[in-house]
Write an enzyme that holds these catalytic residues in place. Structure first.
Site, PDB file in Angstrom:
ATOM      1  N   GLU A 122      41.170  38.201  35.382  1.00 28.87           N
ATOM      2  CA  GLU A 122      39.778  38.566  35.070  1.00 28.87           C
ATOM      3  C   GLU A 122      38.964  38.931  36.317  1.00 28.87           C
ATOM      4  OE1 GLU A 122      39.631  34.830  33.421  1.00 28.87           O
ATOM      5  OE2 GLU A 122      38.119  33.990  34.751  1.00 28.87           O
ATOM      6  N   ASN A 123      39.427  38.503  37.484  1.00 26.64           N
ATOM      7  CA  ASN A 123      38.683  38.828  38.699  1.00 26.64           C
ATOM      8  C   ASN A 123      39.009  40.228  39.218  1.00 26.64           C
ATOM      9  OD1 ASN A 123      41.230  37.483  39.200  1.00 26.64           O
ATOM     10  ND2 ASN A 123      40.732  37.581  41.368  1.00 26.64           N
TER      11      ASN A 123
END
Lengths: 223, 212
Positions: B49-50
């Site tokens: 997700e980063n």
């Protein structure tokens, strides 16, 4: 001639005042503009509202800003970590306020602010504690929560290279919130490892167009 | 009684159900282990997700890059063909329905697929949600991986969650050390159990009324 380069980190943050809202890029320590934060600490302003994914790691960057008592409120998705002791202590002592936002809503609200949207309907958080009291709407059979944009007076971000027009390229997962925070703040200050001569950044790979950036500070990576 | 699956056996079992070509997000903690068991003959794209797609394994000692990390903030690598992107794009991948599968840990899952995995509800706990709510409701399929019972023997598969919710009706499958369940609008059903465990045993352990 447009030259957004400023000589020092101190000059970059020189107009941040008590009570300012400040977006700080980074996911954990990746992409955190440590030198700009150090300059902000040095400047001595307090009562800040900070928008970041986390609430500081270890002793540097945002953690140091919290340690020094400069932060009134944190808007973030994931404050509690193994090394977030300065946040934990300040929060438990009631010295700072926390607005917890799901990470995708944080990104969407920042992006909305930068895009000039009045609000968004997001499916994330529907039916949970984090949507309590918020307006909801069913659209095409799916449930959404009304969330408002998050804008800020300043954004402090980190990029790999920038030019004097403020165009930026990033490095690996240090990109994270940088591009959207740059859009959402009145004044965006980018800490870059290198200033590229104008025209040398490939226009096809510029991630943040200079229109979103007001100042660029060159801080060569210490290695 | 029988031998529950080990954590690695659970991870291997989840991995078996991930199709060739799937875009997958593995949550922090136990689900991360699924990466070790993805079949070599399938192209499976791991999203973090980063801001990376095509996430590879941990680097060799000494090759860590503090700007190449996963959602758990551990150093990772990028596979050939992988790419980076910013947070708005990352979460558009979830909410926009582009991600095929996410695998998450849980405190509780209800028979209708409600998920509780972000907050124990204790008054002095510092809440942290991260990307869990976005992942849970955004991925096309949300799998949960957890022990069926707590340390004190309470079932974590429940009629209705008592912990604060992460998402409503978002989980489709629950992989545990004792059995695999389908959950959803029509309730929970048993897909398979570890050798020697019967549906009757599961009814006794969970207090839930599964069809035979």
């Amino acid at each position: 001639m447009i030259d957004k380069e400023v000589a020092t980190a101190a000059a970059g943050v020189a107009d941040i005042t008590d009570g300012s809202s400040v977006m700080i890029g980074g996911f954990g320590t990746a992409g955190m503009p440590d030198d700009l934060i150090d300059a902000l600490i040095e400047r001595g302003v307090s009562d800040l509202t900070i928008i970041n994914n986390n609430a500081g790691n270890g002793e540097t960057g945002l953690a140091a800003l919290i340690r020094e008592g400069r932060v009134r409120k944190v808007i973030c998705s994931f404050p509690r970590q193994g090394d977030s002791h300065h946040f934990d202590a300040a929060y438990r002592a009631g010295r700072l306020e926390l607005e917890l936002v799901p990470q995708g809503n944080l990104a969407a609200r920042i992006h909305a602010a930068g895009s000039g949207l009045g609000a968004i309907f997001t499916p994330t958080g529907y039916g949970t504690l984090l949507a309590e009291g918020k307006e909801t709407r069913e659209i095409d059979g799916r449930h959404y929560v009304l969330e408002y944009p998050i804008q800020a007076d300043f954004a402090l971000i980190k990029a790999r290279k920038g030019d004097r027009w403020g165009n930026l390229v990033y490095r690996k997962t240090a990109r994270n919130f940088g591009p959207i925070m740059a859009m959402a703040a009145k004044t965006t200050i980018a800490q870059v490892s290198e200033i590229a001569p104008l025209g040398t950044l490939d226009p096809e790979v510029v991630v943040t167009p200079g229109i979103f950036v007001q100042r660029v500070v060159s801080i060569p990576a210490s290695s | 009684m029988t031998n529950p699956l080990s954590r690695d056996q659970m991870a291997a079992r989840v991995a078996r159900d991930i199709a060739d070509g799937a875009y997958v997000n593995l949550g922090i903690g136990l689900p991360t282990r699924v990466a070790n068991y993805l079949p070599q003959d399938r192209d499976i794209f791991l999203q973090s997700e980063n801001g990376l797609l095509g996430m590879g394994p941990a680097p060799a000692p000494g090759d860590e890059d503090p700007e190449l990390i996963n959602a758990g903030k551990q150093p990772v690598t990028l596979l050939s063909g992988g790419c980076f992107f910013h947070h708005a794009d990352s979460f558009a991948m979830m909410r926009g329905g582009h991600l095929d599968v996410c695998v998450l840990g849980a405190y509780q899952v209800s028979v209708t697929g409600d998920l509780a995995n972000w907050h124990t509800g204790e008054r002095d706990a510092i809440p942290a949600v991260g990307g869990a709510m976005d992942l849970a409701i955004g991925a096309k399929q949300t799998f949960v991986m957890m022990d069926l019972l707590t340390k004190t023997g309470a079932s974590k598969l429940v009629e209705a969650c008592t912990y604060p919710l992460t998402g409503l009706g978002c989980v489709s499958r629950v992989y545990t050390d004792l059995a695999i369940f389908a959950v959803g609008p029509s309730g929970a059903s048993v897909i398979e159990t570890v050798d020697g465990l019967s549906i009757a045993d599961l009814r006794k352990l969970t207090g839930l009324a599964f069809e035979s």
